[in-house]
Write a protein that holds these residues in place. Structure first.
Motif, short mmCIF file in Angstrom:
data_model
loop_
_atom_site.label_atom_id
_atom_site.label_comp_id
_atom_site.label_asym_id
_atom_site.label_seq_id
_atom_site.Cartn_x
_atom_site.Cartn_y
_atom_site.Cartn_z
N GLU A 181 -60.21 31.01 -1.06
CA GLU A 181 -59.24 31.08 0.02
C GLU A 181 -57.82 30.98 -0.53
N VAL A 182 -56.98 31.90 -0.11
CA VAL A 182 -55.59 31.94 -0.56
C VAL A 182 -54.82 30.78 0.06
N LEU A 183 -53.93 30.20 -0.72
CA LEU A 183 -53.11 29.09 -0.24
C LEU A 183 -51.66 29.37 -0.63
N GLY A 184 -50.87 29.86 0.32
CA GLY A 184 -49.49 30.22 0.02
C GLY A 184 -49.45 31.36 -0.99
N ASP A 185 -48.76 31.11 -2.09
CA ASP A 185 -48.67 32.12 -3.16
C ASP A 185 -49.80 32.02 -4.16
N CYS A 186 -50.75 31.13 -3.91
CA CYS A 186 -51.81 30.85 -4.87
C CYS A 186 -53.08 31.63 -4.52
N SER A 187 -53.64 32.30 -5.49
CA SER A 187 -54.90 33.02 -5.31
C SER A 187 -55.69 32.98 -6.60
N ASP A 245 -56.93 21.10 -0.77
CA ASP A 245 -58.10 21.72 -0.16
C ASP A 245 -57.65 22.48 1.08
N PRO A 246 -57.75 23.82 1.10
CA PRO A 246 -57.31 24.59 2.27
C PRO A 246 -57.99 24.14 3.56
N ALA A 247 -59.22 23.63 3.46
CA ALA A 247 -59.95 23.22 4.66
C ALA A 247 -59.26 22.06 5.37
N THR A 248 -58.49 21.27 4.64
CA THR A 248 -57.81 20.12 5.26
C THR A 248 -56.55 20.53 6.02
N LEU A 249 -56.11 21.78 5.82
CA LEU A 249 -54.89 22.23 6.48
C LEU A 249 -55.17 22.84 7.85
N GLY A 250 -56.43 23.19 8.11
CA GLY A 250 -56.77 23.79 9.40
C GLY A 250 -56.04 25.09 9.67
N GLY A 251 -55.77 25.84 8.61
CA GLY A 251 -55.07 27.11 8.77
C GLY A 251 -53.56 26.96 8.85
N ASP A 252 -53.05 25.74 8.78
CA ASP A 252 -51.61 25.53 8.86
C ASP A 252 -50.94 25.93 7.55
N TYR A 253 -49.70 26.38 7.67
CA TYR A 253 -48.91 26.73 6.49
C TYR A 253 -48.47 25.47 5.76
#
Length: 242
Positions: A169-175, A29-37
């Protein structure tokens, strides 16, 4: 050379194509990363597979060439195509789509891929194998969030409405444009739309119809295989029939 479809084993994780090993579009879940890579998506993907396999069981199917005579391991053969699925509670991104939630009696089909040079018939054979496996385990339905052709508009949009922002929301190379299954493919494979949406409908394949599901899936596969044969160049696939 003949093709073999087998359940994905954690020991054969390296057998998956590079993108499949690194793709965490559905699993984090991108929301759990807080914008972190995300520093090591491959580790995250393997950890997710391990968790699902331990708690729920097999969650993927892999197609490879049948191993050569005398070979000791299927893991030596490269992956030709794969498909992943899991209980919706184990798929964080599934909670973000406006056409959710996934039905309580369904397993979620998340992602699939096919290597260049393979026909679409192989991915439909994978779906058929998933259906067989889930019916054996008593699952009532298979659902998926499809990506329509109109979803391409979102790649050029200056602003995305709030209900979609977290979903895509894009996550690394994933879209979403490369990590979601096309809605047209799902419809051709026998799924029906249960939650319409311009970009991301939710589709469902009923598995509790006795022999009914088998006839429907086989009919869909037959139509697609005929279509694939019509599109193949003359002489293509001759070696695989040998």
């Amino acid at each position: 050379m003949s093709v073999r479809i087998m359940p994905l084993r954690l020991e054969a994780f390296e057998q998956l194509p590079k993108h499949a090993r690194r793709c965490v579009f559905w699993e984090v879940d991108p929301a759990t990363l807080g914008g972190d890579y995300l520093p090591d998506p491959e580790f995250e993907k393997e950890a997710w597979l391990s968790m699902v396999m331990l708690e729920w069981g097999s969650c993927g199917q892999v197609a490879t060439n049948a191993p050569a005579e005398g070979s000791d391991s299927d893991d030596e053969e490269p992956c030709l195509a794969y498909v992943l699925y899991a209980p919706p509670r184990a798929v964080p991104r599934a909670q973000r789509f406006p056409t959710g939630p996934v039905s309580a009696d369904a397993v979620l089909l998340t992602s699939m891929g096919i290597e260049p040079g393979q026909t679409d018939g192989l991915t439909h054979s994978l779906i058929s194998q998933v259906v067989t496996e889930l019916v054996r385990r008593g699952v009532r339905a298979l659902e998926a969030f499809g990506r329509t052709a109109d979803a391409a508009e979102l790649l050029e949009a200056d602003g995305v409405e709030p209900e979609l922002r977290q979903a895509i929301e894009v996550l690394g190379d994933c879209s979403f444009d490369q990590c979601m299954i096309g809605a047209d493919f799902l419809l051709d494979a026998g799924f029906t739309v249960v939650a319409p949406h311009r970009y991301f409908p939710r589709l469902r394949l009923e598995l509790d119809k006795g022999l009914g599901w088998k006839a429907e899936v086989e009919a869909a596969l037959e139509r697609l295989l005929k279509s694939a044969q019509l599109e193949m160049p003359v002489g293509a696939g001759a070696e695989s029939r040998g």
